[in-house]
Design a protein around this motif. Structure first.
Motif, PDB file in Angstrom:
ATOM      1  N   GLU A   1      10.866  -1.940   7.925  1.00 56.65           N
ATOM      2  CA  GLU A   1       9.499  -1.460   7.740  1.00 56.65           C
ATOM      3  C   GLU A   1       8.496  -2.542   8.175  1.00 56.65           C
TER       4      GLU A   1
ATOM      5  N   GLN B   1      13.054  -2.646   3.810  1.00 60.29           N
ATOM      6  CA  GLN B   1      11.799  -3.383   3.927  1.00 60.29           C
ATOM      7  C   GLN B   1      11.747  -4.272   5.163  1.00 60.29           C
TER       8      GLN B   1
ATOM      9  N   ASP C   1       3.688   5.587   2.088  1.00 62.44           N
ATOM     10  CA  ASP C   1       4.694   6.629   1.845  1.00 62.44           C
ATOM     11  C   ASP C   1       4.384   7.918   2.588  1.00 62.44           C
TER      12      ASP C   1
ATOM     13  N   GLN D   1       0.851  -1.202   0.000  1.00 63.32           N
ATOM     14  CA  GLN D   1       0.000   0.000   0.000  1.00 63.32           C
ATOM     15  C   GLN D   1       0.886   1.251   0.000  1.00 63.32           C
ATOM     16  N   ARG D   2       1.732   1.362  -1.015  1.00 60.77           N
ATOM     17  CA  ARG D   2       2.735   2.445  -1.027  1.00 60.77           C
ATOM     18  C   ARG D   2       2.094   3.826  -1.040  1.00 60.77           C
ATOM     19  N   ARG D   3       0.969   3.946  -1.735  1.00 60.86           N
ATOM     20  CA  ARG D   3       0.290   5.235  -1.851  1.00 60.86           C
ATOM     21  C   ARG D   3       0.034   5.855  -0.485  1.00 60.86           C
TER      22      ARG D   3
ATOM     23  N   LYS E   1      11.124   3.669   5.295  1.00 64.38           N
ATOM     24  CA  LYS E   1      10.620   3.178   4.009  1.00 64.38           C
ATOM     25  C   LYS E   1      11.702   2.621   3.106  1.00 64.38           C
ATOM     26  N   ASP E   2      12.968   2.855   3.458  1.00 59.72           N
ATOM     27  CA  ASP E   2      14.016   2.396   2.537  1.00 59.72           C
ATOM     28  C   ASP E   2      14.655   1.083   2.992  1.00 59.72           C
TER      29      ASP E   2
END
Lengths: 511, 511
Positions: free
Chosen positions: A497, A494, A484, A479-481, A491-492
């Motif tokens: 994250e 995984q 982010d 669900q990057r939208r 976020k860099d």
């Protein structure tokens, strides 16, 4: 109430505070202890411009934000104007196109039986407008239900769209409009990357009027359309300003028959639209900077204009949603204010975005449908035979844990939220809370509020256990939208994250 | 400071409080002492719907309001994107229309020399866009200057408009766009009744991008265009949602060279856009109810969504305009926030309207140009040889008297305004003021604020005397578009109305 068993959550939260994350604001790698107030504590920002401005903007973060909203008409009884609106739109066309005008009315089988549809049909008939009705919209639409609506639309030479219903109906109408304007594409062309290609919409779509029958989604003013992808066990969607309705007609008469549980779930969506957009990463930390304004996403990050809406909608929802819970049909003032809040929160998050609660809700809602029956959740007052965690409930389940997690990014904003939850009489209490404790304080305030409207107390109450954490977290990752725009999240990397997301879910098991 | 010699003003104010004015809210004729809280004290309204709702709306007052705003992009440096925006718009056209695209860039002789025009021209050249420049916009445009711009446009086959400048430039571009879409009409077809015919605009106009170079008018988001009619000695204009720019690009770089006096006058316009729209007659008291949504005016009366904007913009302006006065070029944060305030106030009043300060400003500004030189006012920092009471100053001159006059209509709203002027540290002081004294209190707060930014202390300071009151009041009378939104004013008896307006002007002579 005992604190949530959040050992792992606490560790991950601590990790995220000390991790060497790249700071998008100043471009340097540093720990959160580094004094980069203008980017990390955006609660304090007044200027809200990137640090490398004025002058020719440098860097790869964005430096501008855009406010776009559908025209909205608010009025008790205003639905009956919709025939004139469509007639006015058609009158703008050349004569040959006027003759070919054909309106698609989208609705669901329940709303089809309600007075609102009678009002709409009479309004269209009064203007002698040709229309066809598609009344098969599914609650929580899926790939298949979208395909059915799209195929129907393509076969009907539709020129104008009218959606009468909740988010599911409005979102399906948006998708049908889009795909009828791109007859040789399929939905994955436009669905958010990385699930779909996320191709920007460059055409002007056909006119769409939205008449919401719930105070929730705000879809009447946003460019967002959400669907469930059962094969992937999460929901995702399309987000583009091009999808925005031309006009939203917001009419208190249309929520008069909304069942209590539906109204409350919808209102919870408003609550977290507001709170997530208010705490999202600021627009000037979002990357990449678009090389054409067309590529600036609708979900831009928090910004000073969305803030105005989001904060107002948060205040209204905290005040009026408990009144809806107590008296869902009789309290007309509460229904009126919740509709206003839903639309204004829509303008807010429609131009800022949402983050972790929404990211979590997509697998939480979707996975529920694919589980063994004894582990499924069936929400009262929706169809009792269909397993369903309503979207607003799914969003709420992680919220106490989410805002505990995000608070270090902007203690001032989280404090403002805590003040609104606590109310005027307890401002002195909030004032005593230290910045480092504001997340835990806000967590408790949110929990108390959710208790007041009978939300299940965490993921365990809807059938999930610790063993589900990994699959839910993995369902959040694409669900990057929205991810982010999540503050604090690394976020860099995984692995880190995923750890953080698992920590949030672990902290959301029960309260 | 001695109180203003407002004997006549006091009498008229008292008259208006005891006069038997028809109450639009409850449809009965009664004195203001009658307990019609939902309509007279709209500061207390929560529901903000007419008293005869829900159900099929009855009566002749409106029951709905509409929010429409241009898409706005805020960003320091965002002006350079304008070439891509126009290219994106042109790309949406069929091939033959793309080939015929021709952009008109409107600006004034001063702005033509500023860096912003270089940025704009480079942006257009980079996209190989055909454009022609009209750089003869007058400050405070007149019939003749509009005609010149309209004739030029009609002779140039313009397909897209770009306005770079203040309100005068943006307003002239709107008029040129409109009249080029109606080649067989003249401006009086659309100018507000009763001065013009006030015919509703039914066509979709050509795209217009507005790039404001002052933080004031909000014209980048409104459907308003104002001009001076020297033959009548007042200003008036056209107000229609159809005039709204397609996009406003709001860039802090573009106010960096704005002279102090221009920036302050522009900011005063923002102040009273906010305060007038916040105190305007509520939308559900406005008559007549439109029989087609197309006829619902842009100036609808105060409403809950405009309120959000108006209040926010008021807070920002009270905080930041004095900082502009102290440091008009160096205080980038103040310039940034004033631009945000100008646009958000634009959304607020663009959908609610303004009332008495604006009605007064039109003859005050216009008559000044026609008087003997020894009575004319020349504002510092504008062209010293041209007699000019800048619009923002003209609006301010009557404001203390106006809000003293309007306070009885909604003491709660006027108290809220007084709280914002007084600031957090003096809330206890405002709390002690009785409802019947809040108008006088607000009057003093406004006067103190105007003093802080060196506004002339009343009409006598710009050359007017008691003998001018009648001609000024008669110049206000035809401003129905705004007078109809003025609370307290008796609109169905012209003798009484004229008396009230004279009373307001008498109270505005000096402070």
């Amino acid at each position: 109430m005992p604190p949530a068993p959040a050992s792992r959550a606490s560790i991950v939260r601590l990790m995220s505070l000390t991790a060497s994350a790249g700071c998008r604001g100043c471009g340097r790698s540093h720990s959160a202890a580094h004094a980069c107030a203008s980017t990390h504590d955006h609660g304090k920002r007044g200027l809200a411009t990137p640090v490398d401005l004025p002058g020719a903007p440098q860097g790869n973060t964005d430096y501008a934000f855009e406010m776009a909203a559908s025209t909205l008409r608010f009025g008790t009884g205003a639905t009956r104007e919709v025939g004139m609106d469509l007639r006015n739109m058609i009158n703008l066309l050349p004569a040959n196109e006027q003759a070919a005008a054909k309106i698609a009315v989208f609705t669901d089988p329940n709303v089809a039986k309600l007075p609102v549809m009678k009002t709409v049909e009479q309004a269209l008939q009064k203007e002698n407008l040709p229309f066809v009705v598609f009344d098969k919209i599914s609650v929580e639409p899926t790939e298949n239900s979208w395909i059915e609506a799209i195929d129907w639309t393509r076969g009907n030479d539709i020129t104008h769209f009218l959606a009468v219903g909740g988010g599911s109906t409005m979102d399906t109408a948006k998708a049908a409009n889009l795909l009828s304007c791109y007859p040789d594409k399929d939905m994955y062309e436009f669905i958010n990357a990385p699930v779909g290609k996320g191709t920007p919409i460059e055409k002007k779509l056909k006119p769409l009027i939205a008449v919401p029958t719930t105070a929730g989604t705000g879809s009447e003013t946003t460019g967002t359309a959400i669907l469930d992808i059962p094969s992937k066990k999460f929901k995702t969607g399309i987000a583009s300003r091009a999808l925005k309705p031309t006009l939203g007609i917001v009419d208190t008469l249309n929520t008069a028959t909304c069942p209590r549980e539906v109204a409350v779930a919808a209102g919870l969506d408003v609550l977290f639209h507001s709170l997530e957009s208010y705490t999202a990463v600021p627009y000037y930390e979002r990357t990449p900077r678009p090389d054409n304004p067309l590529k600036r996403p609708a979900y831009q990050g928090s910004n000073p204009v969305s803030d105005i809406f989001s904060k107002w909608a948060l205040e209204q929802t905290i005040k009026y949603l408990p009144r809806i819970f107590k008296d869902p049909h009789g309290d007309e003032e509460a229904r009126h204010q919740m509709l206003l809040a839903a639309s204004t929160a829509g303008i807010g998050f429609g131009n800022a975005g949402v983050h972790l609660c929404h990211a979590g809700s997509y697998p939480i809602s979707s996975l529920n449908k694919a589980r063994p029956k004894d582990k499924q959740y069936f929400h009262p007052s929706y169809s009792p035979e269909i397993p369903l965690i309503p979207h607003g409930v799914a969003v709420s389940l992680t919220a106490p844990s989410v805002f505990h997690f995000t608070a270090p990014s902007s203690p001032e904003r989280h404090r403002t939220a805590a003040e609104i939850f606590a109310g005027k009489d307890r401002l002195h209490e909030v004032a005593k809370v230290r910045d480092e404790d504001i997340g835990a304080f806000l967590r408790e305030e949110i929990q108390k509020f959710l208790d007041s409207v009978a939300v299940p107390r965490g993921l365990t109450q809807v059938g999930y256990g610790t063993s589900d954490i990994e699959i839910l977290a993995r369902g959040m990752l694409p669900q990057r939208r929205v991810l982010d725009l999540a503050p604090v999240l690394i976020k860099d990397n995984q692995t880190q994250e995923l750890e953080q997301l698992q920590g949030i879910l672990e902290g959301a098991m029960r309260w």
